[in-house]
Design a protein around this motif. Structure first.
Motif, mmCIF file in Angstrom:
data_model
loop_
_atom_site.group_PDB
_atom_site.id
_atom_site.type_symbol
_atom_site.label_atom_id
_atom_site.label_comp_id
_atom_site.label_asym_id
_atom_site.label_seq_id
_atom_site.Cartn_x
_atom_site.Cartn_y
_atom_site.Cartn_z
ATOM 1 N N ARG A 60 0.819 -1.221 0.000
ATOM 2 C CA ARG A 60 0.000 0.000 0.000
ATOM 3 C C ARG A 60 0.851 1.268 0.000
ATOM 4 N N ASP A 61 1.944 1.272 0.744
ATOM 5 C CA ASP A 61 2.811 2.456 0.751
ATOM 6 C C ASP A 61 3.442 2.667 -0.620
ATOM 7 N N ARG A 95 0.909 4.157 -2.949
ATOM 8 C CA ARG A 95 0.699 5.591 -2.724
ATOM 9 C C ARG A 95 1.842 6.409 -3.314
ATOM 10 N N TYR A 146 1.341 6.503 -7.046
ATOM 11 C CA TYR A 146 0.250 7.448 -7.331
ATOM 12 C C TYR A 146 0.770 8.882 -7.385
ATOM 13 N N GLN A 172 -6.763 7.967 -6.000
ATOM 14 C CA GLN A 172 -5.920 7.527 -4.894
ATOM 15 C C GLN A 172 -6.056 6.024 -4.668
ATOM 16 N N GLY A 209 3.211 7.274 2.326
ATOM 17 C CA GLY A 209 2.115 6.595 3.023
ATOM 18 C C GLY A 209 1.512 7.415 4.115
#
Length: 496
Positions: free
Chosen positions: A390-391, A394, A397, A428, A496
């Motif tokens: 997930r980090d 991000r 992104y 996001q 993150g």
């Protein structure tokens, strides 16, 4: 435009310029980073025509036409405030914008619902919790799907708290129980609708049997394009429990055709909308349509907010252009767009398309352009096939929206350098379970009313080609992720 203030001046006669007003009257999420001139959603408060904008599932940058419309309203307000009291000027503009919004939704103002404006979809949930349960005096149970699919601030908003954590003295922080219903399985795949509906039904029936009121939030559509619980479930519960249960349709993505919106209102459901997602207006433009149903309490008084008025004025400009399109043609383009994007995702070992059920609103309504998906979620893999966590997602992104052409890894190849220089707006990342033991998050590439309007003007190939180029950059960054100096553990943690 860096470092623009969020707060409005006390004197109404000293209206800031248009860009400053577009970031006024919200909360900290609108504040601009002094170093970048971007808000928390990585958006500018003025047009950004070079941006490849496919991030409407999170937020949109104001269009040139929308910015011009907001500027005209700003000038009208400034002129009127020199002659009339502040409250009268803002009240008149609120009425005009309410009527325009209802008209574009196909609802005559004379027979339409109450329209409440708020800065954000999060604020609308807080207002709904204060208004729900008019037929019951007991403790309120709010039933909502995962915050990852709605908004991180929604649970606290339902408890009466403003973003980020300040308690609103008029709220119900001690009077609302918020219950979450998962809509995805452990690996991120959508949970079967019948399981979601069964869980929602049991929670609602239990609360009503205990003498409590219920606020059921039906998400149409979520951040990744899901509808939950089903409209059939919400209809059945509404008919069974009457005034003890209020339904708020979280349609903050505003990916609804007018017929769908009216069908919800006809059932006594309130509908929350924002002009900053599919309709591609500037960030922080919320409105809740509340039908004349006895389960809803009286709405709280609204305060003058010229920044909010300008943001809605810009959103309405895009809505007018979109509403003039033939619905069948819109559906045809959305199928072509999602088909092309899906094919591109499947062709790459770096991308993992997420399961994408088509929006299903039966028996409430069938058909319409909004029966076509317009949000396309996908996971990203490293070159060795391991999932981005997930980090890392991000960070990717953020990179997508940055000019990365100066990175040494791209200097030897002119085409790669040009691709890395593109600035591309995606939605996001949204937490979507685990893959191979790694907590993952889905990026989202989305169509907007603005891109559809452009496509209908004979530029469908141009719009789709821009989406392909945005995915090309995503694939290149994913392939070279660990060769980019910024991909240090510290940088990943900061993202993150």
């Amino acid at each position: 435009m860096k470092g623009l203030e969020v707060a409005m001046p006390a004197a109404a006669s000293k209206l800031p310029d248009t860009a400053r007003l577009l970031v006024a009257g919200g909360d900290g999420r609108l504040a601009l980073d002094p170093a970048t001139g971007l808000n928390r959603y990585l958006c500018r408060p003025f047009p950004d025509p070079e941006l490849l904008d496919f991030g409407s599932s999170t937020a949109s940058v104001v269009s040139e036409a929308g910015f011009a419309a907001a500027g005209r309203l700003r000038d009208r307000l400034s002129e009127a405030l020199s002659r009339q009291p502040e409250d009268a000027v803002y009240a008149g503009e609120q009425v005009r914008i309410r009527e325009a919004l209802l008209a574009l939704c196909g609802i005559p103002a004379c027979e339409g619902p109450e329209v409440l404006f708020a800065g954000s979809g999060t604020d609308l949930h807080r207002t709904a919790a204060r208004m729900a349960g008019g037929g019951k005096a007991g403790h309120l149970r709010a039933i909502v799907v995962d915050a990852a699919e709605t908004g991180s601030g929604v649970p606290e908003a339902l408890r009466g708290r403003r973003y980020p954590a300040a308690v609103d003295g008029l709220g119900q922080a001690d009077g609302v129980e918020v219950v979450h219903v998962p809509v995805r399985q452990a690996d991120g795949r959508p949970r079967p609708a019948r399981q979601v509906d069964a869980c929602v039904t049991a929670l609602a029936d239990e609360a009503v049997s205990e003498g409590r009121a219920v606020l059921l939030i039906l998400v149409d559509v979520s951040k990744t394009g899901l509808i939950a619980p089903s409209p059939a479930c919400a209809l059945a519960l509404s008919r069974r429990h009457g005034d003890a249960l209020c339904v708020l349709v979280d349609a903050c993505q505003f990916r609804l055709a007018p017929a769908t919106l009216r069908a919800y209102l006809d059932q006594g459901f309130a509908v929350a909308l924002t002009g900053s997602k599919f309709m591609a207006g500037p960030v922080f433009s919320g409105a809740m349509l509340v039908p004349q149903a006895s389960g809803w309490r009286r709405a709280p008084a609204e305060q003058p907010n010229p920044g909010l008025l300008l943001r809605w004025e810009a959103a309405l400009e895009g809505m007018r252009a979109f509403s003039a399109l033939d619905a069948a043609d819109v559906g045809t383009f959305l199928r072509a767009f999602t088909g092309a994007v899906g094919e591109r995702l499947r062709a790459s070992s770096c991308f993992v398309p997420m399961a994408q059920p088509k929006p299903d609103r039966e028996p409430l309504v069938a058909g319409g352009w909004d029966a076509e998906p317009s949000i396309i979620p996908f996971l990203v893999n490293h070159a060795d096939g391991t999932p981005f966590d997930r980090d890392e997602s991000r960070l990717l992104y953020r990179w997508l929206q940055m000019d990365m052409g100066d990175m040494p890894v791209f200097q030897a190849d002119g085409a790669a350098r040009a691709l890395a220089s593109l600035r591309c707006q995606f939605g996001q990342p949204v937490a979507c379970g685990q893959r191979a033991g790694v907590p993952v998050a889905a990026l989202r590439l989305s169509a907007s009313a603005r891109s559809v309007t452009e496509a209908m003007a004979g530029r469908a190939d141009v719009v789709i080609n821009r989406a392909m180029r945005a995915l090309d950059k995503a694939e290149m960054l994913a392939t070279h992720f660990h060769r980019i100096p910024l991909a240090s553990p510290a940088e990943i943690r900061r993202a993150g």
